[in-house]
Design a protein around this motif. Structure first.
Motif, PDB file in Angstrom:
ATOM      1  N   LEU A  16       0.830  -1.202   0.000  1.00 56.58           N
ATOM      2  CA  LEU A  16       0.000   0.000   0.000  1.00 56.58           C
ATOM      3  C   LEU A  16       0.869   1.258   0.000  1.00 56.58           C
ATOM      4  O   LEU A  16       0.613   2.194  -0.753  1.00 56.58           O
ATOM      5  N   ALA A  17       1.898   1.264   0.828  1.00 55.87           N
ATOM      6  CA  ALA A  17       2.796   2.425   0.882  1.00 55.87           C
ATOM      7  C   ALA A  17       3.466   2.640  -0.459  1.00 55.87           C
ATOM      8  O   ALA A  17       3.623   3.774  -0.917  1.00 55.87           O
ATOM      9  N   LEU A  18       3.861   1.555  -1.083  1.00 54.79           N
ATOM     10  CA  LEU A  18       4.510   1.677  -2.389  1.00 54.79           C
ATOM     11  C   LEU A  18       3.562   2.263  -3.434  1.00 54.79           C
ATOM     12  O   LEU A  18       3.980   3.018  -4.301  1.00 54.79           O
ATOM     13  N   PHE A  19       2.300   1.926  -3.345  1.00 53.28           N
ATOM     14  CA  PHE A  19       1.337   2.458  -4.300  1.00 53.28           C
ATOM     15  C   PHE A  19       0.981   3.919  -4.038  1.00 53.28           C
ATOM     16  O   PHE A  19       0.659   4.653  -4.955  1.00 53.28           O
ATOM     17  N   LEU A  20       1.057   4.342  -2.790  1.00 56.44           N
ATOM     18  CA  LEU A  20       0.629   5.693  -2.440  1.00 56.44           C
ATOM     19  C   LEU A  20       1.725   6.745  -2.525  1.00 56.44           C
ATOM     20  O   LEU A  20       1.436   7.930  -2.601  1.00 56.44           O
ATOM     21  N   ILE A  21       2.989   6.324  -2.508  1.00 58.87           N
ATOM     22  CA  ILE A  21       4.086   7.277  -2.414  1.00 58.87           C
ATOM     23  C   ILE A  21       4.890   7.271  -3.705  1.00 58.87           C
ATOM     24  O   ILE A  21       5.294   6.235  -4.194  1.00 58.87           O
ATOM     25  N   ASP A  22       5.130   8.460  -4.219  1.00 60.51           N
ATOM     26  CA  ASP A  22       5.971   8.627  -5.391  1.00 60.51           C
ATOM     27  C   ASP A  22       7.109   9.558  -5.001  1.00 60.51           C
ATOM     28  O   ASP A  22       6.884  10.685  -4.601  1.00 60.51           O
ATOM     29  N   VAL A  23       8.338   9.062  -5.094  1.00 61.12           N
ATOM     30  CA  VAL A  23       9.494   9.841  -4.659  1.00 61.12           C
ATOM     31  C   VAL A  23       9.896  10.865  -5.714  1.00 61.12           C
ATOM     32  O   VAL A  23      10.433  11.900  -5.396  1.00 61.12           O
ATOM     33  N   GLU A  36       7.065   0.358  -8.606  1.00 62.64           N
ATOM     34  CA  GLU A  36       7.803  -0.525  -9.513  1.00 62.64           C
ATOM     35  C   GLU A  36       8.407  -1.705  -8.759  1.00 62.64           C
ATOM     36  O   GLU A  36       8.743  -2.723  -9.357  1.00 62.64           O
ATOM     37  N   LEU A  37       8.562  -1.576  -7.446  1.00 62.04           N
ATOM     38  CA  LEU A  37       9.161  -2.637  -6.638  1.00 62.04           C
ATOM     39  C   LEU A  37       8.129  -3.595  -6.051  1.00 62.04           C
ATOM     40  O   LEU A  37       8.481  -4.474  -5.274  1.00 62.04           O
ATOM     41  N   SER A  38       6.888  -3.475  -6.444  1.00 59.68           N
ATOM     42  CA  SER A  38       5.850  -4.354  -5.903  1.00 59.68           C
ATOM     43  C   SER A  38       6.117  -5.836  -6.166  1.00 59.68           C
ATOM     44  O   SER A  38       5.711  -6.665  -5.348  1.00 59.68           O
ATOM     45  N   PRO A  39       6.825  -6.230  -7.253  1.00 57.86           N
ATOM     46  CA  PRO A  39       7.133  -7.659  -7.416  1.00 57.86           C
ATOM     47  C   PRO A  39       8.029  -8.208  -6.299  1.00 57.86           C
ATOM     48  O   PRO A  39       8.160  -9.414  -6.158  1.00 57.86           O
ATOM     49  N   PRO A  49      12.581 -16.758  -2.162  1.00 59.94           N
ATOM     50  CA  PRO A  49      13.584 -16.007  -2.919  1.00 59.94           C
ATOM     51  C   PRO A  49      12.918 -14.981  -3.837  1.00 59.94           C
ATOM     52  O   PRO A  49      11.767 -15.169  -4.245  1.00 59.94           O
ATOM     53  N   PRO A  50      13.620 -13.912  -4.169  1.00 60.58           N
ATOM     54  CA  PRO A  50      13.043 -12.909  -5.072  1.00 60.58           C
ATOM     55  C   PRO A  50      12.905 -13.467  -6.483  1.00 60.58           C
ATOM     56  O   PRO A  50      13.714 -14.283  -6.924  1.00 60.58           O
ATOM     57  N   SER A  51      11.889 -13.001  -7.165  1.00 60.01           N
ATOM     58  CA  SER A  51      11.666 -13.426  -8.547  1.00 60.01           C
ATOM     59  C   SER A  51      12.609 -12.680  -9.486  1.00 60.01           C
ATOM     60  O   SER A  51      13.222 -11.681  -9.105  1.00 60.01           O
ATOM     61  N   GLY A  52      12.699 -13.147 -10.701  1.00 63.06           N
ATOM     62  CA  GLY A  52      13.486 -12.444 -11.709  1.00 63.06           C
ATOM     63  C   GLY A  52      12.960 -11.046 -11.943  1.00 63.06           C
ATOM     64  O   GLY A  52      13.726 -10.096 -12.119  1.00 63.06           O
ATOM     65  N   ALA A  53      11.631 -10.906 -11.931  1.00 64.35           N
ATOM     66  CA  ALA A  53      11.023  -9.580 -12.123  1.00 64.35           C
ATOM     67  C   ALA A  53      11.411  -8.641 -10.986  1.00 64.35           C
ATOM     68  O   ALA A  53      11.700  -7.466 -11.214  1.00 64.35           O
ATOM     69  N   LYS A  59      17.281  -3.609  -9.835  1.00 62.22           N
ATOM     70  CA  LYS A  59      18.444  -3.101 -10.574  1.00 62.22           C
ATOM     71  C   LYS A  59      18.095  -1.816 -11.325  1.00 62.22           C
ATOM     72  O   LYS A  59      18.894  -0.887 -11.366  1.00 62.22           O
ATOM     73  N   GLU A  60      16.894  -1.757 -11.881  1.00 60.38           N
ATOM     74  CA  GLU A  60      16.443  -0.536 -12.566  1.00 60.38           C
ATOM     75  C   GLU A  60      16.288   0.626 -11.578  1.00 60.38           C
ATOM     76  O   GLU A  60      16.602   1.768 -11.888  1.00 60.38           O
ATOM     77  N   GLN A  61      15.785   0.335 -10.392  1.00 55.79           N
ATOM     78  CA  GLN A  61      15.485   1.357  -9.400  1.00 55.79           C
ATOM     79  C   GLN A  61      16.674   1.653  -8.475  1.00 55.79           C
ATOM     80  O   GLN A  61      16.554   2.493  -7.581  1.00 55.79           O
ATOM     81  N   LYS A  62      17.814   1.007  -8.686  1.00 60.16           N
ATOM     82  CA  LYS A  62      18.971   1.219  -7.808  1.00 60.16           C
ATOM     83  C   LYS A  62      19.329   2.699  -7.643  1.00 60.16           C
ATOM     84  O   LYS A  62      19.612   3.138  -6.530  1.00 60.16           O
TER      85      LYS A  62
END
Length: 97
Positions: A16-23, A36-39, A49-53, A59-62
Motif C-alpha cells: 500500500l505504501a509503495l502504491f501511495l508514495i511517489d518519490v 515498480e518494486l511491488s514484485p 527467494p526474489p523473482s526475476g522480475a 536493478k532498474e530502481q537502484k
C-alpha cells in the motif's frame, strides 16, 4: 495474532505504501516510482527467494534507493532485514547515502 497474519499485514502495508508514495525522478534515465518494486513484496515479507522480475526492477530502481532511504515513509521498508536480504540475493548493494 499469529506470526503469519502479522507478516501478511506488514506485506499489505508495504505494498500500500509503495502504491501511495511517489518519490519523483532522481536521474533522467530512471523514474523513481516505489510501486515498480511491488514484485519484491512477497520476497521481502517472507523467506521466499526474489523473482526475476523483482531483481530486474531492483536493478532498474537502484539509482532511486537513496531517495527511498531518505524518505521517512519508505525508509523502514528499504532498511528492513527482508529488503536487505532481497537486495543481496539480487546482487544489488545497499547504497551508503
Amino acid at each position: 495474532m499469529t506470526m503469519k497474519m502479522k507478516m501478511s499485514v506488514v506485506c499489505a502495508v508495504v505494498v500500500l505504501a509503495l502504491f501511495l508514495i511517489d518519490v519523483g525522478p532522481v536521474a533522467e534515465a530512471v523514474t523513481c516510482t516505489p510501486t515498480e518494486l511491488s514484485p519484491c513484496a512477497a520476497a521481502i515479507s517472507s523467506s521466499s527467494p526474489p523473482s526475476g522480475a523483482c531483481c530486474t526492477k531492483l536493478k532498474e530502481q537502484k539509482p532511486c534507493l537513496c531517495g527511498y532511504i531518505k524518505n521517512p515513509s519508505l525508509r523502514q521498508y528499504v532498511n528492513s532485514p527482508g529488503a536487505i536480504k532481497v537486495l543481496s540475493s539480487c546482487g544489488v548493494t545497499k547504497p551508503k547515502c
